[in-house]
Design an enzyme around this catalytic site. Structure first.
Site, short mmCIF file in Angstrom:
data_model
loop_
_atom_site.label_atom_id
_atom_site.label_comp_id
_atom_site.label_asym_id
_atom_site.label_seq_id
_atom_site.Cartn_x
_atom_site.Cartn_y
_atom_site.Cartn_z
N VAL A 192 42.01 36.14 33.14
CA VAL A 192 41.24 36.98 34.06
C VAL A 192 39.79 36.69 33.64
O VAL A 192 39.34 37.14 32.59
CB VAL A 192 41.59 38.48 33.93
CG1 VAL A 192 40.63 39.32 34.75
CG2 VAL A 192 43.03 38.73 34.36
N PRO A 193 39.08 35.89 34.44
CA PRO A 193 37.84 35.25 33.99
C PRO A 193 36.60 36.14 33.95
O PRO A 193 35.64 35.96 34.72
CB PRO A 193 37.67 34.12 35.00
CG PRO A 193 38.29 34.65 36.25
CD PRO A 193 39.46 35.49 35.79
N CYS A 194 36.57 37.07 33.02
CA CYS A 194 35.41 37.95 32.89
C CYS A 194 34.16 37.18 32.46
O CYS A 194 33.05 37.66 32.66
CB CYS A 194 35.71 39.09 31.91
SG CYS A 194 36.25 38.54 30.29
N HIS A 195 34.34 35.98 31.93
CA HIS A 195 33.18 35.18 31.52
C HIS A 195 32.37 34.69 32.72
O HIS A 195 31.25 34.26 32.57
CB HIS A 195 33.64 33.98 30.67
CG HIS A 195 34.56 33.04 31.38
ND1 HIS A 195 35.92 33.27 31.47
CD2 HIS A 195 34.32 31.89 32.04
CE1 HIS A 195 36.47 32.28 32.14
NE2 HIS A 195 35.52 31.43 32.51
#
Length: 153
Positions: A120-123
């Site tokens: 889950v690409p929070c970056h």
């Protein structure tokens, strides 16, 4: 239910993959740890997909994971999972997408509590001005991940 932990050596440090018999429960950065020999198939799939991601061959993940949190948190994390490889969005963008434009700070807090980073690409979430802001695992990792995705986009 039994829990499993696998320590994956990535180019930006050890990643701890935590799961149970059914799903991935958490992915975060950790110190090196001891791996066992027997893991459920979804953890092996996660390892393979991380290998592919770091090699620039995978742009999305399709491992089974379970998000534990409030309804608001799940809504934010679900929206984060829709952010495309190499794309950057702001906290405000995510707040708008979930139908609560005033929840920018809450989105930021929730982003920082993402239990399955990278997948889950929070970056991919940056400040409104496009600058890198907060990343639970260090801004240098966030920058590395964004540059990595830019390179293979």
């Amino acid at each position: 239910m039994k829990e499993y932990i696998y320590y994956y050596q990535s180019p930006i440090g050890y990643i701890r993959i935590k799961g149970d018999d059914e799903a991935i429960l958490a992915i975060d950065f950790a110190e090196e740890g001891q791996n066992k020999e027997c893991y459920p198939e979804h953890i092996k799939d996660c390892i393979t997909q991380l290998d592919e991601y770091f090699a620039g061959k995978r742009k999305s993940f399709d491992v089974s994971y379970l998000l534990k949190g409030t309804e608001f948190q799940k809504k934010v994390w679900t929206e984060l999972s829709k952010v495309s490889y190499g794309e950057k969005v702001s906290y405000k963008d995510i707040a708008k997408r979930i139908g609560n434009e005033k929840a920018v700070r809450a989105v930021g807090t929730t982003n920082g509590k993402n239990p399955v980073s990278i997948i889950v690409p929070c970056h991919r979430v940056v400040g409104a001005d496009g600058k890198l802001t907060g990343y639970a695992w260090g801004l240098w990792r966030k920058e590395w991940l964004l540059e990595h995705e830019k390179k293979y986009k």
